[in-house]
Design an enzyme around this catalytic site. Structure first.
Site, mmCIF file in Angstrom:
data_model
loop_
_atom_site.group_PDB
_atom_site.id
_atom_site.type_symbol
_atom_site.label_atom_id
_atom_site.label_comp_id
_atom_site.label_asym_id
_atom_site.label_seq_id
_atom_site.Cartn_x
_atom_site.Cartn_y
_atom_site.Cartn_z
ATOM 1 N N HIS A 54 0.844 -1.307 0.163
ATOM 2 C CA HIS A 54 -0.021 -0.086 -0.152
ATOM 3 C C HIS A 54 0.873 1.214 -0.172
ATOM 4 C CE1 HIS A 54 -3.136 -2.696 0.950
ATOM 5 N NE2 HIS A 54 -2.816 -2.976 2.143
ATOM 6 N N HIS A 214 -6.739 -4.475 -1.255
ATOM 7 C CA HIS A 214 -5.878 -5.681 -1.366
ATOM 8 C C HIS A 214 -6.248 -6.402 -2.420
ATOM 9 C CE1 HIS A 214 -6.425 -4.650 3.056
ATOM 10 N NE2 HIS A 214 -5.070 -5.112 3.046
#
Lengths: 326, 205
Positions: A54, A214
């Site tokens: 991320h 995700h």
């Protein structure tokens, strides 16, 4: 799969080595990223963490005015309690530690365990759950924590830097979460290095609505339309949950594989939507901040500001991923 | 049932998970984030290392070591959930280990998983494989079935329970974010739980 890695097993370790080499302001020990200038006595410590992939979230937000430590897990996998306990003990300057936790089952479980086991340190946890794509009910895990995590880390970090006590820092973190909403759209999937192929197949003609961070599929798949229409879908979802009014902080966040040019195209539409509702964008952020590896797409996060939150947003920050005023 | 059998259980589980790693990851990609197979494979490799490095004195110690290692090494939701299952089983297991004692400890482990994950039967999670396995063990104890047959029945119940997650809509974990789109996919946690039970039946046979 074509990726700039040495091996799927060492990708997180190798990336952290690179971060350490690039940013002397950071210190990396046992898979935890700290500020090199250590804990300041009397200052509340801020710890966050989550799966890798991320970037710049979370390690890229360690520094003055934001986090004291970040715990990176494996790719898209939350950190383990040991990392969080180490970080919690190391950043405690005697004023206690705030855990900023995204509402994903793995993050919640591991931070809960760590908070229980970090003996001798006062810990308060704040859950970030801003994603309006997810229904919050007794029969789900609740809303996901996505883009608002950056807002919480920035504004709570600014207040902690001023020397505010733990309860106050935690209260502002909760307030920022409650005033923030997000919605994400994917134009492509992403490839987790260890899996070696895209998490889902998305035809050229389609997009995924209501994605998390995700690479998981979203709530629905629909035909691709213009940036204006996609921005409209995201903003309608946000607006219907928390009506847009007054001064707003708006982030158009790239998921990792979207050119900045396209993010600005989206931002223009988002700003027009906000004006159409009679509200004002008084602070903004456009770029890749909470990403999902190389996924193409964007998320919009909106926070309703007041004078205090505006001041906390404007406060100086010096981290690898966010830097101004210092 | 002896300590060596429990070590063999984790060796066989590690073998089965490695062999099925890509399938588990594919199941996870459909409704989650595509890391269940790789994470569990990594965790069980660490468990075998930890067991090799520990002077094993009891069955309970095998379970406690495996549980602590999974919590400390896996991360995600599966680390704490599987870790709690084995750690709680280790706490509850009395020596010498009988089938009735094992069934009771297993039930306590499953309750720990349900409590931690706030999940119940039908939520499309690992509980949908573990709870039927626990029930099968309890019935086998009641009926006076032998160890091997009891563990076979538990393994079958877990496999059936895992398949039964296919038509369910997920209500817990990352898959719950998909809403109705989670229907039609087997839950990866239930699938790996079925592998654990199959491994136990194999080594006991």
């Amino acid at each position: 799969m074509k990726k700039l890695i040495n091996s799927a097993d060492s990708v997180v370790e190798d990336a952290l080595n690179g971060m350490a080499a690039a940013h002397p302001s950071l210190r990396i020990r046992d898979r935890v990223v700290y500020r090199a200038d250590g804990p300041r006595p009397g200052k509340v410590g801020l710890v966050s963490g989550g799966g890798s992939g991320h970037e710049p979230l979370h390690a890229g937000f360690v520094g003055h005015g934001m986090l004291d430590a970040a715990c990176p897990g494996e790719v898209f996998t939350s950190p383990v309690p040991d990392q969080i306990i180490d970080a919690t003990k190391a950043v405690d300057g005697g004023a206690g530690v705030l855990h900023i936790v995204k509402n994903y089952t793995g993050d919640v479980l591991n931070f809960e365990m760590a908070a229980e086991l970090a003996e001798g340190v006062e810990v308060v946890s704040v859950l970030v759950d801003d994603d309006v794509a997810v229904q919050d009910s007794l029969y789900t895990a609740g809303r996901r924590g996505t883009g608002a995590t950056l807002f919480v880390e920035k504004m709570a970090g600014a207040l902690a830097e001023e020397g505010a006590p733990l309860a106050e820092v935690a209260a502002v973190a909760t307030e920022v979460d409650e005033r923030s909403r997000s919605f994400g759209i994917a134009l492509s999937s992403c490839t987790v290095p260890a899996a070696g192929k895209p998490t889902f197949d998305l035809p050229e003609t389609d997009v995924e609505l209501g994605i998390g961070i995700h690479g998981e599929p979203g709530r629905a798949r629909v035909p691709m339309v213009s940036a204006r229409e996609l921005a409209g879908v995201a903003m309608e979802a946000v607006h219907s949950d928390l009506p847009l009014q007054g001064d707003l902080l708006v982030m158009v966040n790239g998921m990792g594989g979207t050119p900045l040019m396209e993010l600005y195209v989206v931002f223009a539409e988002v700003a027009a939507f906000v004006r159409g509702k009679g509200a004002r964008v008084t602070r903004s952020l456009v770029g890749n901040y909470v990403t999902s590896l190389e996924m193409q797409g964007f998320s919009v996060t909106v926070c309703r500001l007041d004078d205090r939150l505006t001041r906390l947003w404007d406060a100086p920050v010096e981290t690898p991923g966010l830097r101004w005023g210092r | 049932m002896e300590a060596a059998l429990f070590v063999a259980w984790f060796e066989e589980a590690a073998r089965l998970v490695r062999a099925d790693r890509d399938r588990l990851t594919r199941l996870d990609a459909a409704i989650g984030d595509a890391d269940h197979g790789t994470n569990l494979d990594r965790g069980l490799t660490e468990v075998l290392k930890a067991l090799a490095d520990t002077a094993i004195e009891s069955e309970a110690q095998v379970l406690a070591t495996a549980g602590a290692t999974l919590i400390r090494r896996v991360g995600g939701a599966s680390g704490p959930l599987y870790g709690s299952l084995f750690r709680q089983m280790g706490k509850a297991l009395e020596t010498p280990v009988t089938l009735a004692g094992f069934a009771a400890a297993f039930e306590e482990g499953v309750v720990a998983v349900e409590r931690l994950g706030k999940a119940a039967l039908g939520d499309k999670t690992m509980v949908d494989a573990l709870a039927p396995a626990s029930r099968a063990l309890a019935l086998a104890v009641r009926d006076g079935v032998g160890v091997r047959e009891a563990l076979d029945q538990a393994a079958r119940a877990a496999a059936d329970g895992s398949k039964a997650t296919i038509p369910m809509q997920a209500r817990k974990g990352r898959a719950s974010y998909l809403g109705e789109r989670s229907i039609g996919h087997e839950d990866p946690g239930a699938a790996s739980s079925a592998l654990f039970m199959a491994a136990l039946a194999t080594v006991a046979g």
